[in-house]
Design an enzyme around this catalytic site. Structure first.
Site, mmCIF file in Angstrom:
data_model
loop_
_atom_site.group_PDB
_atom_site.id
_atom_site.type_symbol
_atom_site.label_atom_id
_atom_site.label_comp_id
_atom_site.label_asym_id
_atom_site.label_seq_id
_atom_site.Cartn_x
_atom_site.Cartn_y
_atom_site.Cartn_z
ATOM 1 N N HIS A 307 0.875 -1.236 -0.179
ATOM 2 C CA HIS A 307 0.013 -0.035 -0.107
ATOM 3 C C HIS A 307 0.813 1.193 0.166
ATOM 4 O O HIS A 307 2.084 1.267 0.222
ATOM 5 C CB HIS A 307 -1.125 0.134 1.125
ATOM 6 C CG HIS A 307 -0.307 0.087 2.433
ATOM 7 N ND1 HIS A 307 0.158 1.434 3.317
ATOM 8 C CD2 HIS A 307 0.061 -0.901 3.362
ATOM 9 C CE1 HIS A 307 0.610 1.075 4.354
ATOM 10 N NE2 HIS A 307 0.510 -0.164 4.571
ATOM 11 N N CYS A 326 2.527 -5.183 6.961
ATOM 12 C CA CYS A 326 2.267 -4.886 5.530
ATOM 13 C C CYS A 326 3.397 -4.164 4.825
ATOM 14 O O CYS A 326 4.370 -3.540 5.541
ATOM 15 C CB CYS A 326 1.192 -4.122 5.299
ATOM 16 S SG CYS A 326 -0.519 -5.095 5.476
#
Length: 432
Positions: A307, A326
């Site tokens: 992301h 992440c």
């Protein structure tokens, strides 16, 4: 036994790295042996067993070089002393020149005074620092001395272990794929085994490590919501709301219970803790959303994805382990264009320009990222993505890169462990 070891690896990845979650194929030793014997050219059959990717082959060549350095006596440690930098005169500079020469950072050339820290030495030190993930300042201080003093035997062990990691990967990585080296804080996009571009990434902290896994990209989400994981909510966000009743509302963080939205001010947060958290927190899209303007979803059971991030300044750090697991990417626009684009001809030898139409409608990507609406775009071509952990690799120019074992996944004396775990008991030296 040799064929199995070099084809699939010498030991179970879980024995070395419990965070390795890329499935290993079932091994049929007899079928493998029959396929080799059926080949008219035994040599060609054996040469086809190890990984064919350039990353593995370059490590193989580097291993031969470092072993020759070891045979020649290796390198002696630099003694503690003053900072060595451009313009310095010091007897230790002569030793530094020979040290840099052994790994190819400094080219052999005649000089008037070997004790003078000239521009060639400065550039060689900078190259060494880049290869080892150090701050590139061209100055030999305590940190650079410490890395230079790592014995050649340890470098050999790192190369051997990372060659083994290559053997654990699928032999066919895909025509197009993305590989994230978490230890190197870098993402690379590949086409026909050739790197097309790279970018920096931010990975999980040692407490919330990014796992090693394989997945398939399936969705690009523009302006995503952030559904806050319960641990982050309990440990980080709710204490801030307890101190500031407007914290959630000012940041667009909504509170839900049983799918019903509540006003954050109506919740008695003093009773909420990690053991009692009946609420779901979700942050609206926007400039303060930790996921940024875009996220890339791929199949995996760890709920890990790539992301964007509003904290672009963190990419200037040498060590970038700041996330909750992440992977934050430096240039999401370029990555989105690679994933969604249907015309990839611009990759070949052409510099990427975000102001040009590089195959897909870049203006459309920008517009969707700048909008407030959440939009999910299915990925037409399912692109494999690999999150790996290389603590040693070789660049296209032959430079051998090493990185600190930030997650402590490299076992000590890993070469000895590999030998002990060898199925045949005597194939380890042959493999290398």
């Amino acid at each position: 036994a040799y064929s199995v070891d070099v084809r699939y690896g010498r030991f179970d990845p879980q024995e070395i790295d419990p965070f390795w979650h890329i499935a290993q194929p079932d091994v049929d030793e007899l079928a493998l042996l029959r396929s080799i014997l059926a080949n008219e050219d035994m040599s060609a059959a054996l040469q086809a067993l190890p990984p064919s990717e350039a990353g593995y082959q370059r490590l193989h060549d580097a291993l031969a070089h470092y072993r020759q350095v070891a045979v020649n006596g290796g390198w002696s440690p630099l003694q503690a002393g003053p900072l060595l930098e451009f313009g310095t005169y010091h007897p230790e500079v002569t030793f530094l020149r020979h040290r840099l020469l052994m790994e190819g950072d400094l080219e052999l050339q005649p000089v008037r005074d070997e004790e003078f820290y000239d521009r060639a030495v400065k550039h060689a030190v900078e190259r060494f620092q880049v290869r080892h993930g150090l701050n590139m300042d061209g100055v030999v201080g305590p940190a650079t001395r410490k890395v230079m003093n790592v014995p050649v035997a340890e470098r050999i062990e790192k190369i051997i272990l990372n060659m083994e990691r290559w053997r654990w990967l699928p032999r066919d990585l895909g025509q197009r794929f993305i590989m994230v080296n978490t230890a190197g804080y870098e993402l690379a996009a590949f086409e026909n085994q050739q790197p097309q571009f790279t970018m920096w990434v931010i990975i999980g902290t040692p407490e919330r490590q990014t796992p090693t896994l394989k997945g398939t990209l399936h969705t690009v989400v523009f302006n995503p919501y952030w559904t806050v994981p319960q641990t982050i909510a309990a440990e980080e966000l709710i204490p801030k709301q307890q101190r500031d009743p407007d914290y959630f509302s000012e940041r667009g963080i909504r509170v839900y219970r049983n799918n019903k939205e509540l006003d954050p001010r109506d919740v008695n947060w003093s009773k909420v803790n990690k053991d009692y958290l009946p609420y779901v927190l979700r942050q609206d899209p926007g400039p303060r959303n930790p996921l940024g303007r875009i996220k890339f979803l791929f199949s995996n059971r760890h709920q890990v994805y790539l992301h964007d991030t509003p904290q672009q300044g963190l990419f200037n750090q040498t060590k970038r382990a700041f996330s909750h697991g992440c992977v934050r990417v430096e240039n999401p626009l370029r990555l989105a264009n690679y994933i969604l684009g249907d015309d990839n001809s611009w990759y070949e030898g052409k510099a990427w320009d975000e102001d040009e139409d590089n195959g897909w409608d870049v203006d459309k990507i920008k517009a969707m990222m700048e909008a407030e609406d959440r939009v999910e775009v299915p990925v037409t071509e399912r692109i494999p993505i690999y999150l790996v952990y290389w603590t040693a690799w070789v660049a296209e120019d032959g430079g051998v890169f090493f990185r600190p074992d930030i997650y402590e996944r490299d076992p000590p004396n890993c070469a000895d462990i590999a030998v002990k775990a060898t199925k045949s008991g005597d194939s380890a030296d042959i493999i290398q």
